[in-house]
Write an enzyme that holds these catalytic residues in place. Structure first.
Site, PDB file in Angstrom:
ATOM      1  N   CYS A 100       0.801  -1.232   0.000  1.00 16.50           N
ATOM      2  CA  CYS A 100       0.000   0.000   0.000  1.00 16.50           C
ATOM      3  C   CYS A 100       0.826   1.270   0.000  1.00 16.50           C
ATOM      4  O   CYS A 100       0.274   2.374  -0.131  1.00 16.50           O
ATOM      5  CB  CYS A 100      -0.942  -0.003   1.202  1.00 16.50           C
ATOM      6  SG  CYS A 100      -0.091   0.114   2.798  1.00 16.50           S
ATOM      7  N   CYS A 135       1.699  -4.547   8.445  1.00 12.73           N
ATOM      8  CA  CYS A 135       1.469  -3.151   8.082  1.00 12.73           C
ATOM      9  C   CYS A 135       0.131  -2.721   8.684  1.00 12.73           C
ATOM     10  O   CYS A 135      -0.890  -3.375   8.465  1.00 12.73           O
ATOM     11  CB  CYS A 135       1.451  -2.995   6.571  1.00 12.73           C
ATOM     12  SG  CYS A 135       0.946  -1.341   6.011  1.00 12.73           S
ATOM     13  N   CYS A 193      -2.633  -1.693   5.777  1.00 10.20           N
ATOM     14  CA  CYS A 193      -3.308  -2.672   4.912  1.00 10.20           C
ATOM     15  C   CYS A 193      -3.349  -4.084   5.491  1.00 10.20           C
ATOM     16  O   CYS A 193      -3.965  -4.972   4.906  1.00 10.20           O
ATOM     17  CB  CYS A 193      -2.669  -2.702   3.529  1.00 10.20           C
ATOM     18  SG  CYS A 193      -0.997  -3.420   3.502  1.00 10.20           S
ATOM     19  N   CYS A 231      12.634  -8.252  12.067  1.00 15.55           N
ATOM     20  CA  CYS A 231      13.163  -9.078  10.980  1.00 15.55           C
ATOM     21  C   CYS A 231      12.123  -9.113   9.856  1.00 15.55           C
ATOM     22  O   CYS A 231      11.104  -9.807   9.948  1.00 15.55           O
ATOM     23  CB  CYS A 231      13.455 -10.473  11.513  1.00 15.55           C
ATOM     24  SG  CYS A 231      14.312 -11.544  10.353  1.00 15.55           S
TER      25      CYS A 231
END
Length: 228
Positions: A141, A187, A190, A210
Site C-alpha cells: 500500500c 502493516c 493494509c 526481521c
C-alpha cells in the site's frame, strides 16, 4: 504336575468357593507346580492374570494422554486468542482490497509474503545491502514503515530494523509454529504480513524487526546520499 485348571477344578469340588470368573482366569494361565495338594503358584497365576485384566480395562487416562490433551487445549486457546487479536487489529486497516484485487496489484512473490504470511529465503533481498538515506514503505500500500536510520546488519539474511516509524505497524501473537509463539508484524494500513520482531536487537530498543524484503520497497530521500 498339575495345571492351574486342574487345581481350581479340585478346589471348587472341595470347598465350593471358586467362582466361574476364577475358573476362566485360571484357564488363561500356564502350567503350575503342585505343592502338598495345594499350589501357591496357582494362586499367583490367577492373581497376576487378574491384575493384567484390570490394567487392560482400567477406565483411567494415562499421564501421557492427559499431557497431550492439555497441550492441545492450551494451543487451541492460544490460537483462538491470537485470531481474535489479529481480527481486532485489522478493524483499523485503512487500505482494503479483495483477494482478486491484491493478486492483480502484487507480484506472486509479494502476494505470498504479504497476504499469505510466507517467508522469503534469507539473503535473497537486495534491500539487505541498501545503505542510502530514506524510508522503507509497504510494498502493498506504500505506507511508510521504517526509517533507514533504524536499519542495521543483523547477519540473519533479512532486512532488519531496531524500531518502526510511530504507529506504522501492528503486532500480534503468531502461533503457527507449535509451542513456539512469536510476535508477528503487519502493516497497520493494509494488514500485510511483514515479518516478526525479536528481543535480540541492538540499542536503543533491544529489538530486531526481521522483515521480508519482498514486503518492502525503498524510497530514497532527496539527496539519496549513503549513510555512514
Amino acid at each position: 504336575m498339575h495345571t492351574c485348571k486342574t487345581y481350581y477344578h479340585s478346589a471348587s469340588n472341595s470347598d465350593g468357593r471358586a467362582t466361574l470368573q476364577t475358573m476362566i482366569l485360571a484357564r488363561q494361565t500356564s502350567r503350575c507346580v503342585a505343592v502338598k495338594g495345594r499350589t501357591r503358584r496357582a494362586v499367583q497365576c490367577v492373581a497376576s492374570a487378574a491384575r493384567q485384566d484390570a490394567h487392560q480395562h482400567k477406565p483411567f487416562i494415562s499421564r501421557r494422554q492427559l499431557v497431550g490433551t492439555a497441550g492441545l487445549l492450551t494451543a487451541g486457546a492460544a490460537g483462538a486468542a491470537a485470531a481474535a487479536a489479529a481480527e481486532e487489529e485489522r478493524r483499523g486497516e485503512r487500505v482494503i482490497h479483495s483477494d482478486a484485487e491484491w493478486r492483480s496489484i502484487l507480484t506472486s512473490g509479494q502476494y505470498k509474503i504479504l497476504r499469505e504470511a510466507g517467508t522469503e529465503l534469507p539473503g535473497s533481498s537486495p534491500l539487505n545491502s541498501e545503505k542510502r538515506r530514506g524510508k522503507f514503505v509497504c510494498a502493498g500500500c506504500g505506507a511508510p514503515l521504517f526509517s533507514s536510520a533504524a536499519k542495521f546488519n543483523s547477519g540473519t539474511g533479512w532486512p532488519s530494523f531496531y524500531e518502526p516509524l510511530p504507529g506504522a505497524v501492528a503486532e500480534t501473537l503468531d502461533t503457527s509454529i507449535f509451542f513456539y509463539p512469536r510476535t508477528e508484524v503487519r502493516c497497520k494500513a493494509c494488514g500485510g504480513h511483514l515479518g516478526h520482531v525479536f528481543d535480540d536487537g541492538p540499542a536503543p530498543t533491544g529489538l530486531r524487526y526481521c522483515m521480508n524484503g519482498l514486503a518492502l520497497e525503498f524510497k530514497p530521500a532527496g539527496d539519496a546520499a549513503p549513510q555512514a
